[in-house]
Design a protein around this motif. Structure first.
Motif, PDB file in Angstrom:
ATOM      1  N   VAL A 230       0.855  -1.195   0.000  1.00 50.61           N
ATOM      2  CA  VAL A 230       0.000   0.000   0.000  1.00 50.61           C
ATOM      3  C   VAL A 230       0.892   1.248   0.000  1.00 50.61           C
ATOM      4  O   VAL A 230       1.793   1.368   0.836  1.00 50.61           O
ATOM      5  N   GLU A 231       0.626   2.169  -0.904  1.00 48.51           N
ATOM      6  CA  GLU A 231       1.439   3.392  -0.944  1.00 48.51           C
ATOM      7  C   GLU A 231       1.046   4.340   0.191  1.00 48.51           C
ATOM      8  O   GLU A 231      -0.143   4.567   0.446  1.00 48.51           O
ATOM      9  N   SER A 232       2.072   4.904   0.851  1.00 48.73           N
ATOM     10  CA  SER A 232       1.807   5.862   1.928  1.00 48.73           C
ATOM     11  C   SER A 232       2.822   7.006   1.866  1.00 48.73           C
ATOM     12  O   SER A 232       3.942   6.846   1.354  1.00 48.73           O
ATOM     13  N   HIS A 233       2.402   8.132   2.395  1.00 49.12           N
ATOM     14  CA  HIS A 233       3.202   9.361   2.266  1.00 49.12           C
ATOM     15  C   HIS A 233       2.882  10.216   3.488  1.00 49.12           C
ATOM     16  O   HIS A 233       1.725  10.240   3.933  1.00 49.12           O
ATOM     17  N   ARG A 234       3.878  10.919   4.002  1.00 43.88           N
ATOM     18  CA  ARG A 234       3.602  11.729   5.206  1.00 43.88           C
ATOM     19  C   ARG A 234       2.547  12.795   4.904  1.00 43.88           C
ATOM     20  O   ARG A 234       1.814  13.219   5.791  1.00 43.88           O
ATOM     21  N   ASP A 235       2.487  13.253   3.664  1.00 47.94           N
ATOM     22  CA  ASP A 235       1.508  14.269   3.285  1.00 47.94           C
ATOM     23  C   ASP A 235       1.076  14.014   1.832  1.00 47.94           C
ATOM     24  O   ASP A 235       1.593  14.645   0.897  1.00 47.94           O
ATOM     25  N   PRO A 236       0.149  13.068   1.633  1.00 50.20           N
ATOM     26  CA  PRO A 236      -0.204  12.643   0.266  1.00 50.20           C
ATOM     27  C   PRO A 236      -0.591  13.788  -0.668  1.00 50.20           C
ATOM     28  O   PRO A 236      -0.310  13.732  -1.865  1.00 50.20           O
ATOM     29  N   SER A 237      -1.213  14.843  -0.118  1.00 51.08           N
ATOM     30  CA  SER A 237      -1.683  15.909  -1.014  1.00 51.08           C
ATOM     31  C   SER A 237      -0.514  16.597  -1.725  1.00 51.08           C
ATOM     32  O   SER A 237      -0.696  17.210  -2.768  1.00 51.08           O
ATOM     33  N   CYS A 238       0.691  16.489  -1.154  1.00 50.21           N
ATOM     34  CA  CYS A 238       1.867  17.118  -1.777  1.00 50.21           C
ATOM     35  C   CYS A 238       2.702  16.123  -2.577  1.00 50.21           C
ATOM     36  O   CYS A 238       3.791  16.471  -3.043  1.00 50.21           O
ATOM     37  N   ALA A 239       2.244  14.884  -2.710  1.00 47.10           N
ATOM     38  CA  ALA A 239       3.072  13.862  -3.368  1.00 47.10           C
ATOM     39  C   ALA A 239       3.344  14.221  -4.830  1.00 47.10           C
ATOM     40  O   ALA A 239       2.476  14.764  -5.511  1.00 47.10           O
ATOM     41  N   LEU A 240       4.548  13.901  -5.282  1.00 46.40           N
ATOM     42  CA  LEU A 240       4.925  14.218  -6.666  1.00 46.40           C
ATOM     43  C   LEU A 240       4.433  13.165  -7.662  1.00 46.40           C
ATOM     44  O   LEU A 240       4.513  13.361  -8.871  1.00 46.40           O
ATOM     45  N   SER A 241       3.958  12.028  -7.140  1.00 48.01           N
ATOM     46  CA  SER A 241       3.334  11.022  -8.023  1.00 48.01           C
ATOM     47  C   SER A 241       2.235  10.323  -7.227  1.00 48.01           C
ATOM     48  O   SER A 241       2.334  10.175  -6.016  1.00 48.01           O
ATOM     49  N   ASP A 242       1.205   9.922  -7.910  1.00 51.57           N
ATOM     50  CA  ASP A 242       0.098   9.175  -7.304  1.00 51.57           C
ATOM     51  C   ASP A 242      -0.454   9.798  -6.020  1.00 51.57           C
ATOM     52  O   ASP A 242      -0.739   9.094  -5.029  1.00 51.57           O
ATOM     53  N   ALA A 243      -0.648  11.117  -6.050  1.00 54.53           N
ATOM     54  CA  ALA A 243      -1.126  11.835  -4.857  1.00 54.53           C
ATOM     55  C   ALA A 243      -2.511  11.360  -4.414  1.00 54.53           C
ATOM     56  O   ALA A 243      -2.793  11.279  -3.224  1.00 54.53           O
ATOM     57  N   GLY A 244      -3.374  11.022  -5.351  1.00 54.24           N
ATOM     58  CA  GLY A 244      -4.760  10.686  -5.016  1.00 54.24           C
ATOM     59  C   GLY A 244      -4.943   9.343  -4.335  1.00 54.24           C
ATOM     60  O   GLY A 244      -5.996   9.067  -3.748  1.00 54.24           O
ATOM     61  N   GLN A 245      -3.947   8.482  -4.403  1.00 50.37           N
ATOM     62  CA  GLN A 245      -4.134   7.118  -3.898  1.00 50.37           C
ATOM     63  C   GLN A 245      -3.311   6.803  -2.657  1.00 50.37           C
ATOM     64  O   GLN A 245      -3.444   5.728  -2.078  1.00 50.37           O
ATOM     65  N   GLN A 246      -2.448   7.730  -2.238  1.00 45.71           N
ATOM     66  CA  GLN A 246      -1.587   7.412  -1.092  1.00 45.71           C
ATOM     67  C   GLN A 246      -2.303   7.748   0.216  1.00 45.71           C
ATOM     68  O   GLN A 246      -3.134   8.656   0.287  1.00 45.71           O
ATOM     69  N   LEU A 247      -1.945   7.001   1.258  1.00 44.22           N
ATOM     70  CA  LEU A 247      -2.528   7.210   2.589  1.00 44.22           C
ATOM     71  C   LEU A 247      -1.463   7.781   3.518  1.00 44.22           C
ATOM     72  O   LEU A 247      -0.273   7.483   3.354  1.00 44.22           O
ATOM     73  N   THR A 248      -1.891   8.534   4.525  1.00 38.89           N
ATOM     74  CA  THR A 248      -0.927   8.858   5.579  1.00 38.89           C
ATOM     75  C   THR A 248      -0.703   7.568   6.357  1.00 38.89           C
ATOM     76  O   THR A 248      -1.581   6.695   6.398  1.00 38.89           O
ATOM     77  N   PRO A 249       0.453   7.423   7.035  1.00 33.64           N
ATOM     78  CA  PRO A 249       0.654   6.232   7.860  1.00 33.64           C
ATOM     79  C   PRO A 249      -0.464   6.058   8.887  1.00 33.64           C
ATOM     80  O   PRO A 249      -0.893   4.929   9.155  1.00 33.64           O
ATOM     81  N   ALA A 250      -1.005   7.156   9.419  1.00 34.57           N
ATOM     82  CA  ALA A 250      -2.096   7.036  10.397  1.00 34.57           C
ATOM     83  C   ALA A 250      -3.347   6.449   9.744  1.00 34.57           C
ATOM     84  O   ALA A 250      -4.009   5.574  10.307  1.00 34.57           O
ATOM     85  N   ASP A 251      -3.667   6.907   8.534  1.00 37.90           N
ATOM     86  CA  ASP A 251      -4.849   6.370   7.843  1.00 37.90           C
ATOM     87  C   ASP A 251      -4.636   4.917   7.416  1.00 37.90           C
ATOM     88  O   ASP A 251      -5.590   4.135   7.362  1.00 37.90           O
ATOM     89  N   LEU A 252      -3.395   4.570   7.126  1.00 35.12           N
ATOM     90  CA  LEU A 252      -3.111   3.164   6.823  1.00 35.12           C
ATOM     91  C   LEU A 252      -3.442   2.310   8.056  1.00 35.12           C
ATOM     92  O   LEU A 252      -4.087   1.260   7.950  1.00 35.12           O
ATOM     93  N   GLY A 253      -3.017   2.779   9.210  1.00 36.51           N
ATOM     94  CA  GLY A 253      -3.304   2.063  10.455  1.00 36.51           C
ATOM     95  C   GLY A 253      -4.799   1.877  10.661  1.00 36.51           C
ATOM     96  O   GLY A 253      -5.263   0.791  11.025  1.00 36.51           O
ATOM     97  N   LYS A 254      -5.567   2.947  10.372  1.00 37.20           N
ATOM     98  CA  LYS A 254      -7.029   2.859  10.556  1.00 37.20           C
ATOM     99  C   LYS A 254      -7.624   1.845   9.590  1.00 37.20           C
ATOM    100  O   LYS A 254      -8.537   1.098   9.939  1.00 37.20           O
ATOM    101  N   MET A 255      -7.110   1.839   8.361  1.00 37.90           N
ATOM    102  CA  MET A 255      -7.637   0.863   7.391  1.00 37.90           C
ATOM    103  C   MET A 255      -7.312  -0.561   7.854  1.00 37.90           C
ATOM    104  O   MET A 255      -8.163  -1.455   7.791  1.00 37.90           O
ATOM    105  N   LEU A 256      -6.110  -0.772   8.354  1.00 42.82           N
ATOM    106  CA  LEU A 256      -5.730  -2.119   8.812  1.00 42.82           C
ATOM    107  C   LEU A 256      -6.608  -2.561   9.980  1.00 42.82           C
ATOM    108  O   LEU A 256      -6.972  -3.732  10.087  1.00 42.82           O
TER     109      LEU A 256
END
Ligand code: PEP
Ligand code: MN
Length: 266
Positions: A230-256
């Motif tokens: 699963v792609e994750s990024h500290r701040d997905p909205s600023c990601a240089l690629s695939d910004a719309g699909q990345q989760l923050t690590p905290a949101d990844l935890g919630k999904m798990l």
């Protein structure tokens, strides 16, 4: 014809793993700070076993961010040193593979565009030959199970036993709300042909947007897949690629937390 290749179960190279295998990290490594901060946050969640980060990015069309290149390997080494997590990146030619092995990366994966090219897969196989690297092979962009299987065989013929398949969906060939069509039938067929190949799911590249990650991940576990990338990024909205699909690590935890995970492959 089904083939029982000599492939290790995930537990053989990741003895401490409590299934499923969870791999996470940014689509692209962008800066040392973004890499380290994302990795530190992910490492706090003990369910993440491997840190991923793309350094050479296979963009469909030129002109978008194509990755930081070799410098990113140094950041992956730092992640490994500081967090203890095994680290991995995508390799798409012999030079990437040589550099990644030299940098001591634990996991290399072959991207969907590369799996579609037997020449590229063979080139990578010739370099990983004789190492104990883990090689993960994404499905090709087109739902051709023979091409996917052929890539697994090429890597296996190079003596690699730690091989994992990754289902990341196919270039849409019928209407779908997803970025890439998750053709579960192709996964079922691959498992029929290669019954002992561990296969995990990459819901990020199937979904294309965060809102579908949960349903795809749950489906993957319901189908018996052995983990997620699963792609994750500290701040997905600023990601240089695939910004719309990345989760923050905290949101990844919630999904798990919400996923009902079957442990029967453990
Ligand atoms: C990726 O994992 O960032 C990537 C480019 O994936 P894919 O090969 O599935 O498109
Ligand atoms: Mn990506």
């Amino acid at each position: 014809m089904t083939l029982k290749l000599d492939i290790n179960p995930i537990k053989a190279w990741m003895p401490n793993i409590d299934n499923p295998l969870l791999i996470s990290g940014p689509c692209s490594l962008e800066t040392e700070e973004q890499t380290m901060e994302t990795a530190r946050l992910l490492a706090k969640d003990k369910r993440v076993f491997v840190f991923r980060g793309g350094v050479w990015k296979p963009r469909t069309r030129p002109g978008s961010f194509e990755g930081v290149g070799s410098i990113g390997l140094k950041w992956l080494q730092q992640v490994k040193e500081e967090t203890g997590l095994p680290v991995g990146t995508e390799v798409a030619n012999a030079q990437h593979t040589e550099e990644a092995l030299k940098a001591g990366l634990d996991v290399l994966w072959i991207g969907a565009r590369s799996t579609a090219s037997p020449f590229v897969v063979q080139e990578i196989a010739d370099v990983v030959k004789g190492t104990d690297t883990v090689v993960m092979i994404k499905n090709p962009v087109n739902p051709d199970v023979q091409l996917w299987m052929g890539a697994v065989e090429r890597i296996h013929q190079a003596g690699i036993k730690n091989i994992v398949g990754i289902h990341r969906g196919f270039t849409p060939f019928r209407e779908t709300k997803y970025r890439n069509y998750p053709n579960w039938k192709t996964f079922i067929e691959l498992k029929r042909l290669l019954p002992n190949l561990p296969v995990i799911c990459d819901p990020s590249h199937i979904a294309g947007t965060r809102e579908y990650l949960f349903e795809i991940s749950q489906k993957a576990f319901d189908m018996g897949m052995e983990g997620l990338m699963v792609e994750s990024h500290r701040d997905p909205s600023c990601a240089l690629s695939d910004a719309g699909q990345q989760l923050t690590p905290a949101d990844l935890g919630k999904m798990l937390d919400k996923l009902v995970i079957r442990y029967e492959n453990a």
